[in-house]
Motif scaffolding. Structure first.
Motif, mmCIF file in Angstrom:
data_model
loop_
_atom_site.group_PDB
_atom_site.id
_atom_site.type_symbol
_atom_site.label_atom_id
_atom_site.label_comp_id
_atom_site.label_asym_id
_atom_site.label_seq_id
_atom_site.Cartn_x
_atom_site.Cartn_y
_atom_site.Cartn_z
ATOM 1 N N ALA A 91 -8.644 -6.533 -13.773
ATOM 2 C CA ALA A 91 -8.489 -6.390 -12.414
ATOM 3 C C ALA A 91 -7.297 -5.535 -12.122
ATOM 4 N N GLY A 92 -7.363 -4.732 -11.116
ATOM 5 C CA GLY A 92 -6.259 -3.557 -10.903
ATOM 6 C C GLY A 92 -6.766 -2.853 -9.519
ATOM 7 N N ALA A 93 -5.818 -2.009 -8.958
ATOM 8 C CA ALA A 93 -6.137 -1.499 -7.963
ATOM 9 C C ALA A 93 -5.232 -0.255 -7.684
ATOM 10 N N GLY A 94 -5.408 0.844 -6.921
ATOM 11 C CA GLY A 94 -4.752 2.094 -6.635
ATOM 12 C C GLY A 94 -4.169 1.869 -5.430
ATOM 13 N N ASP A 95 -3.262 3.080 -4.814
ATOM 14 C CA ASP A 95 -2.800 2.985 -3.582
ATOM 15 C C ASP A 95 -3.071 4.263 -2.922
ATOM 16 N N GLY A 96 -3.480 5.504 -3.664
ATOM 17 C CA GLY A 96 -3.609 6.719 -2.809
ATOM 18 C C GLY A 96 -2.513 7.515 -2.031
ATOM 19 N N ARG A 97 -1.348 7.056 -2.733
ATOM 20 C CA ARG A 97 -0.175 7.619 -1.820
ATOM 21 C C ARG A 97 0.160 9.108 -2.762
ATOM 22 N N SER A 98 0.497 10.149 -2.014
ATOM 23 C CA SER A 98 1.261 11.009 -2.711
ATOM 24 C C SER A 98 2.578 10.634 -3.270
ATOM 25 N N PHE A 99 3.118 11.499 -4.167
ATOM 26 C CA PHE A 99 4.590 11.098 -4.631
ATOM 27 C C PHE A 99 5.655 11.276 -3.747
ATOM 28 N N LEU A 100 5.578 11.961 -3.142
ATOM 29 C CA LEU A 100 6.754 12.539 -1.885
ATOM 30 C C LEU A 100 6.665 11.505 -0.716
ATOM 31 N N GLU A 101 5.529 10.774 -0.704
ATOM 32 C CA GLU A 101 5.353 9.924 0.377
ATOM 33 C C GLU A 101 5.278 8.544 0.006
ATOM 34 N N LEU A 102 5.391 8.183 -1.249
ATOM 35 C CA LEU A 102 5.187 6.856 -2.035
ATOM 36 C C LEU A 102 6.538 6.248 -1.588
ATOM 37 N N ASP A 103 6.563 5.054 -1.201
ATOM 38 C CA ASP A 103 7.808 4.064 -0.847
ATOM 39 C C ASP A 103 7.961 3.099 -2.015
ATOM 40 N N THR A 110 2.025 -1.614 -6.847
ATOM 41 C CA THR A 110 0.992 -1.039 -7.650
ATOM 42 C C THR A 110 1.293 -1.295 -9.082
ATOM 43 N N MET A 111 2.514 -1.234 -9.377
ATOM 44 C CA MET A 111 2.957 -1.615 -10.651
ATOM 45 C C MET A 111 2.661 -3.084 -11.203
ATOM 46 N N ASP A 112 2.909 -4.098 -10.038
ATOM 47 C CA ASP A 112 2.630 -5.327 -10.262
ATOM 48 C C ASP A 112 1.260 -5.657 -10.336
ATOM 49 N N ILE A 113 0.268 -5.021 -9.547
ATOM 50 C CA ILE A 113 -0.908 -5.386 -9.918
ATOM 51 C C ILE A 113 -1.545 -4.868 -11.159
#
Length: 268
Positions: A91-103, A110-113
């Protein structure tokens, strides 16, 4: 220690690599616990394929972002199966966020999943293996990004690096109990997660991969099945890339890039 696996749990097995792995392990003679997050029908379809292979199948919902509670689904499946000899963390998933836009909330989710929930699930399975005293196999499906970066995926890459490190560490700690721990690192695979539907979609042509195409889920499942088998008794603490040679393309790939598109396109 003789090891003859009879039971397995495969998380995220409602489609793609997880489904192919569950069916492959069933064909190898194991009853299989199947988990789903949002696609129950997909999980039931996997269960039907496991039963067609002549083995028992049990289905439970699992949300690895619920870190304190996600171990309950694994415990329930262990009870359903009457034990667990092989645990595959898929099980896993990504988020597709750039580093500067990552909240921070997206980072944490994402780390939890991908990592924190995986830790809870793997630990639950490992404790049962130790108590049973029959040895066991722990296998994490990571990614080529377990070792290599990817733009617009800093949280995902950090989590996969962490999961790879966790597997190597528990390989040392669990060896005395006859339990091996390894990771399988897929490259570009044709699955619903990559936009390809069906149990075994036709691979994409990809000239950037030495073998010239994306992989099939069954090609990942075959490696997982080997690591789950008695034949892999002396394999532990290893990461197995299954990527058509993708990881070997660093300098070659750089030499043939003709634009800066890669800076914006997190899919490559």
């Amino acid at each position: 220690m003789d090891f003859a696996p009879r039971t397995a749990i495969v998380t995220g097995s409602d489609s793609g690599i997880g489904r192919a792995t569950a069916v492959e392990l069933a064909r190898a003679g194991m009853d299989v616990g199947i988990t789903w997050h949002s696609d129950r029908d997909g999980a039931e379809h996997t269960a039907d394929q496991v039963r067609e292979a002549g083995r028992k199948a049990y289905v439970r919902q699992l949300d690895t972002s619920d870190v304190p509670g996600c171990g309950a689904a694994i415990e329930a499946l262990i009870q359903d199966l009457g034990g667990v000899d092989v645990f595959v963390n898929n099980a896993g998933a990504g988020d597709g966020r750039s580093f500067l836009e990552l909240d921070p909330d997206t980072w944490k989710q994402t780390m939890d999943i991908n990592l924190n929930g995986a830790f809870v699930c793997i630990q639950a399975a490992a404790r049962h293996m130790v108590d049973a005293g029959r040895g066991g196999r722990i296998i994490a499906v990571t990614s080529v990004h377990e070792t290599q970066p990817k733009v617009h995926a800093s949280a995902y890459v950090a989590a996969k690096h962490g999961l790879g490190g966790l597997i190597k560490t528990i390989a040392l700690e669990l060896a005395e109990f006859g339990i091996t721990a390894n990771s399988v690192a897929p490259g570009a695979i044709s699955t619903p997660m990559s936009g390809r539907e069906g149990d075994d979609p036709e691979p994409d042509v990809n000239p950037g991969i030495p073998l010239g195409r994306s992989g099939r889920a069954v090609e990942i499942a075959a490696v997982v099945n080997f690591l789950a088998s008695p034949a892999a008794a002396y394999v532990t603490g290893a990461s197995w890339p299954v990527d058509g040679g993708m990881l070997q393309m660093g300098p070659m790939g750089c030499a043939h890039l003709s634009s800066n598109e890669w800076r914006e396109n997190g899919k490559n």
